[in-house]
Enzyme design. Structure first.
Site, PDB file in Angstrom:
ATOM      1  N   LYS A 153       7.011   1.914   9.347  1.00 50.70           N
ATOM      2  CA  LYS A 153       8.220   1.006   9.817  1.00 50.70           C
ATOM      3  C   LYS A 153       8.932   0.849   8.725  1.00 50.70           C
ATOM      4  O   LYS A 153      10.259   0.488   8.783  1.00 50.70           O
ATOM      5  CB  LYS A 153       7.543  -0.442   9.733  1.00 50.70           C
ATOM      6  CG  LYS A 153       6.536  -0.688  11.039  1.00 50.70           C
ATOM      7  CD  LYS A 153       5.807  -1.984  11.038  1.00 50.70           C
ATOM      8  CE  LYS A 153       4.494  -2.039  11.679  1.00 50.70           C
ATOM      9  NZ  LYS A 153       3.721  -3.034  11.184  1.00 50.70           N
ATOM     10  N   ASP A 156       5.302   9.957  -2.033  1.00 49.56           N
ATOM     11  CA  ASP A 156       4.424   9.744  -3.218  1.00 49.56           C
ATOM     12  C   ASP A 156       3.550  10.705  -3.490  1.00 49.56           C
ATOM     13  O   ASP A 156       4.178  11.857  -4.041  1.00 49.56           O
ATOM     14  CB  ASP A 156       3.649   8.140  -2.825  1.00 49.56           C
ATOM     15  CG  ASP A 156       2.917   7.730  -4.087  1.00 49.56           C
ATOM     16  OD1 ASP A 156       2.873   7.720  -5.075  1.00 49.56           O
ATOM     17  OD2 ASP A 156       1.983   6.995  -3.594  1.00 49.56           O
TER      18      ASP A 156
HETATM   19  P1  IMP Z   1       1.791   9.564   0.313  1.00 48.75           P
HETATM   20  O1  IMP Z   1       1.314  10.315   1.373  1.00 48.75           O
HETATM   21  O2  IMP Z   1       1.044   9.284  -0.963  1.00 48.75           O
HETATM   22  O3  IMP Z   1       3.371  10.216  -0.144  1.00 48.75           O
HETATM   23  O4  IMP Z   1       2.369   8.113   0.716  1.00 48.75           O
HETATM   24  C1  IMP Z   1       3.559   7.876   1.205  1.00 48.75           C
HETATM   25  C2  IMP Z   1       3.330   6.237   1.639  1.00 48.75           C
HETATM   26  O5  IMP Z   1       2.558   5.329   0.833  1.00 48.75           O
HETATM   27  C3  IMP Z   1       4.530   5.621   2.096  1.00 48.75           C
HETATM   28  O6  IMP Z   1       5.147   6.112   3.532  1.00 48.75           O
HETATM   29  C4  IMP Z   1       4.326   4.259   1.812  1.00 48.75           C
HETATM   30  O7  IMP Z   1       3.904   3.591   3.107  1.00 48.75           O
HETATM   31  C5  IMP Z   1       3.127   4.211   0.698  1.00 48.75           C
HETATM   32  N1  IMP Z   1       3.766   3.854  -0.439  1.00 48.75           N
HETATM   33  C6  IMP Z   1       3.619   4.835  -1.547  1.00 48.75           C
HETATM   34  N2  IMP Z   1       4.097   4.296  -2.607  1.00 48.75           N
HETATM   35  C7  IMP Z   1       4.420   3.132  -2.385  1.00 48.75           C
HETATM   36  C8  IMP Z   1       5.312   2.097  -3.152  1.00 48.75           C
HETATM   37  O8  IMP Z   1       5.507   1.984  -4.439  1.00 48.75           O
HETATM   38  N3  IMP Z   1       5.491   0.964  -2.246  1.00 48.75           N
HETATM   39  C9  IMP Z   1       5.243   0.759  -1.178  1.00 48.75           C
HETATM   40  N4  IMP Z   1       4.616   1.455  -0.329  1.00 48.75           N
HETATM   41  C10 IMP Z   1       4.432   2.718  -1.137  1.00 48.75           C
END
Ligand code: IMP
Length: 181
Positions: free
Chosen positions: A42, A102
């Site tokens: 979302k 991330d």
């Molecule tokens: P990834 O698969 O590690 O790239 O994760 C991405 C997802 O992690 C994002 O779409 C967010 O939902 C969540 N996420 C990662 N870092 C943060 C943050 O600092 N704040 C809030 N959500 C985060």
């Protein structure tokens, strides 16, 4: 909600300004083409709204819902599609709109799914980029802001479904999530 922030990283004005710059780049790059903005629910909806309004080219929008398999993200990047696209993307120029990249694991999974549907092009536009934490290489074509390796909230980003409606982006005080069991 502001009292839970350790620091504001970007104010609403700075966010609007930066999104219009990125929208200008996208409008130039896709001029004369029909772009489909695929947005991940979302968190990215807030970014999408500003971005789509600032674009100078016609776009279609569609949404992908994802759910983590593991609460607490013990298995990061393991997600399932909880809401699929309503429209076909075969032969279309697709821009995947994300709130934050991330580790990149979620996005890698989504890019694999979408590229299997044979769009004519597929690129990534993210509001925030925490590239210091990247575990897999992701081709990010457009990014609004690079951020440090800290947990941020606001402008769509949440902690336990809270803080999404903050108009700025800020670092959440660590005691907020450390106090939870
Ligand atoms: P990834 O698969 O590690 O790239 O994760 C991405 C997802 O992690 C994002 O779409 C967010 O939902 C969540 N996420 C990662 N870092 C943060 C943050 O600092 N704040 C809030 N959500 C985060």
């Amino acid at each position: 909600m502001y009292e839970d922030l350790e620091k504001v990283l970007f104010t609403e004005d700075q966010i609007r300004q930066r999104i219009s710059e990125v929208a200008g780049e996208i409008s130039r790059d896709y001029e004369g083409r029909e772009l489909m903005l695929v947005t991940v629910l979302k968190g990215a909806v807030f970014f999408l709204t500003y971005l789509a309004q600032a674009l100078k080219i016609p776009v279609r929008i569609d949404f992908l819902g994802i759910a983590n398999f593991s609460p607490g993200r013990a298995l990061p990047g393991v997600v399932r599609i909880s809401k699929d696209l309503d429209q076909e993307i075969h032969g279309m120029d697709v821009l995947l709109v994300e709130d934050i990249v991330d580790t990149g694991l979620t996005l890698r999974y989504l890019l694999n799914i979408l590229s299997g549907r044979l769009p004519s092009s597929l690129a990534v536009c993210t509001f925030l980029d925490k590239s210091a934490r990247r575990l897999v290489e992701i081709p990010v074509k457009y990014r609004c802001f690079e951020i440090p390796d800290r947990f941020v909230v606001g402008f769509g980003l949440d902690y336990n479904q809270n803080y999404r409606t903050l108009p700025c982006v800020g670092i959440l005080k660590s005691q907020i999530y450390q106090s939870k069991p």
